[in-house]
Design a protein around this motif. Structure first.
Motif, PDB file in Angstrom:
ATOM      1  N   LYS A   1     -14.945  -2.087  -0.650  1.00 47.59           N
ATOM      2  CA  LYS A   1     -13.512  -2.136  -0.962  1.00 47.59           C
ATOM      3  C   LYS A   1     -12.637  -1.860   0.262  1.00 47.59           C
ATOM      4  CE  LYS A   1     -13.116  -1.345  -5.916  1.00 47.59           C
ATOM      5  NZ  LYS A   1     -12.292  -0.681  -6.947  1.00 47.59           N
TER       6      LYS A   1
ATOM      7  N   GLY B   1      -6.835  -1.286  -8.473  1.00 50.74           N
ATOM      8  CA  GLY B   1      -8.261  -1.277  -8.180  1.00 50.74           C
ATOM      9  C   GLY B   1      -8.673  -0.305  -7.097  1.00 50.74           C
TER      10      GLY B   1
ATOM     11  N   LEU C   1     -11.011  -5.731  -8.511  1.00 49.48           N
ATOM     12  CA  LEU C   1     -11.669  -4.961  -7.462  1.00 49.48           C
ATOM     13  C   LEU C   1     -10.594  -4.443  -6.503  1.00 49.48           C
ATOM     14  CD1 LEU C   1     -14.660  -7.373  -6.820  1.00 49.48           C
ATOM     15  CD2 LEU C   1     -14.707  -5.207  -8.083  1.00 49.48           C
TER      16      LEU C   1
ATOM     17  N   THR D   1     -10.543   4.488 -11.659  1.00 51.27           N
ATOM     18  CA  THR D   1      -9.355   3.699 -11.344  1.00 51.27           C
ATOM     19  C   THR D   1      -8.546   3.432 -12.611  1.00 51.27           C
ATOM     20  OG1 THR D   1     -10.739   1.730 -11.565  1.00 51.27           O
ATOM     21  CG2 THR D   1     -10.250   2.470  -9.337  1.00 51.27           C
TER      22      THR D   1
ATOM     23  N   PRO E   1      -6.738   0.665 -14.837  1.00 55.94           N
ATOM     24  CA  PRO E   1      -7.107  -0.748 -14.951  1.00 55.94           C
ATOM     25  C   PRO E   1      -5.963  -1.738 -15.080  1.00 55.94           C
ATOM     26  CG  PRO E   1      -7.321   0.302 -17.085  1.00 55.94           C
ATOM     27  CD  PRO E   1      -6.882   1.380 -16.121  1.00 55.94           C
TER      28      PRO E   1
ATOM     29  N   LYS F   1      -5.013 -11.003  -7.059  1.00 56.80           N
ATOM     30  CA  LYS F   1      -6.041 -10.193  -7.706  1.00 56.80           C
ATOM     31  C   LYS F   1      -7.419 -10.699  -7.301  1.00 56.80           C
ATOM     32  CE  LYS F   1      -7.557  -8.719 -12.349  1.00 56.80           C
ATOM     33  NZ  LYS F   1      -7.243  -8.767 -13.788  1.00 56.80           N
TER      34      LYS F   1
ATOM     35  N   ILE G   1     -16.608  -0.551  -9.059  1.00 58.06           N
ATOM     36  CA  ILE G   1     -15.218  -0.872  -9.393  1.00 58.06           C
ATOM     37  C   ILE G   1     -14.290   0.327  -9.205  1.00 58.06           C
ATOM     38  CG2 ILE G   1     -15.979  -2.605 -11.067  1.00 58.06           C
ATOM     39  CD1 ILE G   1     -15.121  -0.632 -13.295  1.00 58.06           C
TER      40      ILE G   1
ATOM     41  N   ARG H   1     -11.329 -10.342  -7.987  1.00 56.36           N
ATOM     42  CA  ARG H   1     -12.192  -9.869  -9.079  1.00 56.36           C
ATOM     43  C   ARG H   1     -13.509 -10.624  -9.057  1.00 56.36           C
ATOM     44  NH1 ARG H   1      -8.260 -12.216 -13.935  1.00 56.36           N
ATOM     45  NH2 ARG H   1      -7.506 -14.013 -12.782  1.00 56.36           N
TER      46      ARG H   1
END
Length: 323
Positions: free
Chosen positions: A303, A258, A235, A154, A156, A224, A141, A226
């Motif tokens: 990512k 993310g 993510l 990161t 959040p 988003k 993450i 995730r």
């Protein structure tokens, strides 16, 4: 949890206690205290202060620091003019947490890096100089942009990503009563050699409000990605607003979550889009600019291609280039 003193502030003057840790909703701080990641000896409750209003001014909106995430997301003015912010808030946490979490507290959330929360493991953010286990460990993450050799955590917050897109400014009250106004880019610090220094706040400072400028022109979106459809951190997330006219992009702004230690925005990427006709090739170039210098660490390798797909999907939908 270690013992602490609890004090309730009844005026703004009471709230500038440099020896105390401020608490409002406590949705993140109490978890940190339970894990003994933070061990304040004094909590200062500011929930009785006059910071609960959403006020419209000329070409701007002022959001009090104690406005809850639920109230902010549901406010008619925010929903009408700043829909991306409302959608970002609703994408975060649960209804119960949104009912308690405050605007100011949301900005001050700390990372969910597993090594930050595991006090048996070294973490430069929690214990400066101890090392960063995430570099070679569980980092699925964690960040690929804006990192340093000392930290890849990161930020959040979903709300902060939308605030960054909207060019929000944070109003801070200093201990002497004077006001300081910071952009989100100025407010958040990159890790560098001091990952434990996360914001520009100084001892005794109090976040009192967030100011939004006039609503942006164009179509707004918050996307988003995730691991599950609710109550999961991003993510990759993207807050975006894009305006088009006569087949050309006339304005574009995108902010990402993310990916970095703070809400991430790349103005070079935005400039590349303006004046151009929407196309897959253009969106690929924009993703190239955004991801230049991106560095993954194994578990979070995915990512990089995922971010490219998010960029292309968001831009395609907002410009009508894809259905």
């Amino acid at each position: 949890m270690k013992p602490f003193d609890y004090v309730r502030a009844t005026s703004h003057a009471d709230a500038h206690d440099s020896a105390a840790r401020i608490i409002a909703g406590g949705t993140n701080l109490l978890d940190l205290m339970k894990h003994e990641i933070e061990t304040p000896t004094k909590l200062l409750d500011v929930t009785r202060l006059d910071m609960t209003e959403i006020e419209e001014a000329e070409n701007s909106v002022r959001i009090g620091a104690l406005v809850t995430n639920a109230d902010l997301a549901a406010d008619p003015l925010i929903r009408e003019r700043y829909g991306v912010l409302s959608r970002a808030l609703l994408a975060g946490a649960t209804g119960q947490l949104r009912n308690k979490a405050s605007t100011g507290g949301n900005l001050l959330q700390r990372t969910r890096c597993p090594y930050f929360y595991d006090t048996t493991q070294p973490c430069n953010k929690r214990e400066p100089g101890s090392g960063c286990m995430a570099m070679e460990g569980r980092n699925r993450i964690l960040a690929i942009l804006g990192t340093s050799e000392h930290c890849i955590a990161t930020h959040p917050s979903d709300m902060a990503v939308a605030m960054r897109l909207l060019d929000a400014r944070i109003e801070i009250e200093k201990p002497g009563g004077e006001a300081q106004i910071l952009t989100l880019d100025e407010f958040y610090k990159l890790p560098g050699d001091t990952p434990h220094e996360e914001t520009a706040l100084e001892a005794g400072d109090l976040i009192v409000a967030v100011h939004l400028p006039d609503a942006p022109k164009g179509a707004q979106m918050y996307r988003k990605v995730r691991d599950r459809s609710s109550y999961a951190f991003a993510l990759v997330s993207c807050a975006a607003v894009v305006a088009t006219d006569r087949g050309k992009i006339t304005d574009a702004a995108l902010a990402f979550g993310g990916l970095a230690p703070k809400p991430w925005r790349n103005t070079e990427m935005e400039r590349l889009l303006i004046g151009e006709a929407p196309s897959e090739a253009l969106f690929d170039k924009a993703a190239d600019v955004l991801l230049e210098g991106a560095q993954s660490h194994g578990d979070n390798d995915f990512k990089i291609p995922l971010t490219r797909r998010v960029v292309k999907a968001v831009l395609g939908e907002l410009t009508g280039a894809t259905q």
